[in-house]
Design a protein around this motif. Structure first.
Motif, short mmCIF file in Angstrom:
data_model
loop_
_atom_site.label_atom_id
_atom_site.label_comp_id
_atom_site.label_asym_id
_atom_site.label_seq_id
_atom_site.Cartn_x
_atom_site.Cartn_y
_atom_site.Cartn_z
N ARG A 18 -5.27 -1.16 3.76
CA ARG A 18 -4.80 0.05 4.42
C ARG A 18 -5.99 0.99 4.51
NH1 ARG A 18 0.20 2.86 4.72
NH2 ARG A 18 0.01 5.13 4.73
N THR A 20 -7.70 4.73 6.19
CA THR A 20 -7.43 6.05 6.77
C THR A 20 -8.74 6.67 7.24
OG1 THR A 20 -5.50 6.42 5.36
CG2 THR A 20 -6.54 8.36 6.34
N THR A 22 -10.24 10.27 8.97
CA THR A 22 -9.85 11.67 9.13
C THR A 22 -10.68 12.37 10.19
OG1 THR A 22 -11.35 12.47 7.42
CG2 THR A 22 -9.19 11.75 6.71
N SER A 65 -1.24 11.26 12.20
CA SER A 65 -0.52 12.41 11.66
C SER A 65 -1.43 13.62 11.67
CB SER A 65 -0.01 12.12 10.25
OG SER A 65 -1.10 11.95 9.35
N THR A 72 -5.21 12.56 10.72
CA THR A 72 -5.56 11.26 10.18
C THR A 72 -5.06 10.13 11.08
OG1 THR A 72 -3.55 11.14 8.84
CG2 THR A 72 -5.51 12.04 7.79
N THR A 74 -4.22 6.13 10.50
CA THR A 74 -4.00 5.15 9.45
C THR A 74 -3.71 3.79 10.07
OG1 THR A 74 -3.13 6.81 7.91
CG2 THR A 74 -2.59 4.51 7.46
N SER A 76 -2.17 0.40 8.71
CA SER A 76 -1.43 0.05 7.49
C SER A 76 -1.86 -1.28 6.88
CB SER A 76 0.07 0.01 7.79
OG SER A 76 0.34 -0.97 8.78
#
Lengths: 107, 119
Positions: A18, A20, A22, A65, A72, A74, A76
């Motif tokens: 996963r 992320t 930013t 989001s 961010t 993401t 998964s």
């Protein structure tokens, strides 16, 4: 002009991880933030628009989001085809601007 | 589906003018969208150049504004980019893209065309 700060600039990860990414903007842009994927020698491809809406045809493992100044992207569960560069873009005001990019590499 | 295709010279001499055209298929240039140019120097990030609406209204990046002209040709369903007084720093892949009116996300993009500035 709105400044974009995207991090990290590069990232090593494994299939199934996963991850992320930013993106921070220098002023509030509401939800006017979009994410693109770019593979070598290809044009960018829209993944997420308006901060959190998934573009048609994009796998649901991608999600976005945030609002205001902090956002961010993401993924998964990384798949082999996800290793690419990713860019955020603000479309709140001109000049529209992009983050510096994140290069996602295989660990 | 909507497709965009860039065309133009791949090599331009320093101090000359870079001219590219983007042909649009699957959508009308007169639809409620903005038509954009974005560039990417080799190995670097993306830079927005500017956009045009079918009315002829334009918006440009201030960093390039003095050298850029973007125009629309409704009869041919295409739009164009002119960048004058080019230098080696203008060497890049140039993309055209459609931006949804109001939200301005870019989709779709053309495949891109590499323009090299060299004598």
């Amino acid at each position: 002009d709105i400044q974009m700060t995207q991090s990290p600039s590069s990232l090593s990860a494994s299939v199934g991880d996963r991850v992320t990414i930013t993106c921070r903007t220098s002023q509030s842009i509401s939800s006017y933030l979009n994410w693109y994927q770019q593979k070598p020698g290809k044009a960018p491809k829209l993944l997420i628009y308006a901060a959190s809406s998934l573009q048609s045809g994009v796998p649901s493992r991608f999600s976005g989001s945030g609002s205001g100044t902090d956002f961010t992207l993401t993924i998964s569960s990384l798949q082999p085809e996800d290793f690419a560069a990713y860019y955020c873009q603000q479309s709140y005001s001109t000049p529209y601007s992009f983050g510096q990019g994140t290069k996602l590499e295989i660990k | 589906q909507v497709q965009l295709q860039e065309s133009g010279p791949g090599l331009v001499k320093p101090s000359g003018t870079l001219s590219l055209t983007c042909a649009v298929s699957g959508d009308s240039i007169s639809s409620s969208n903005w038509w954009n140019w974005v560039r990417q120097p080799p190995g670097k990030g993306l830079e927005w150049i500017g956009e045009v609406y079918h009315s002829g209204s334009t918006k440009y990046n201030p960093s390039l504004k003095s050298r850029v002209t973007i125009s629309v040709d409704k009869s041919k369903n295409q739009f164009s980019l002119n960048l004058s007084s080019v230098t080696a720093a203008d060497t890049a892949v140039y993309y055209c893209a459609r931006a949804v009116y109001g939200w301005h996300w870019f989709d779709p993009w053309g495949q891109g065309t590499l323009v090299t500035i060299s004598s």
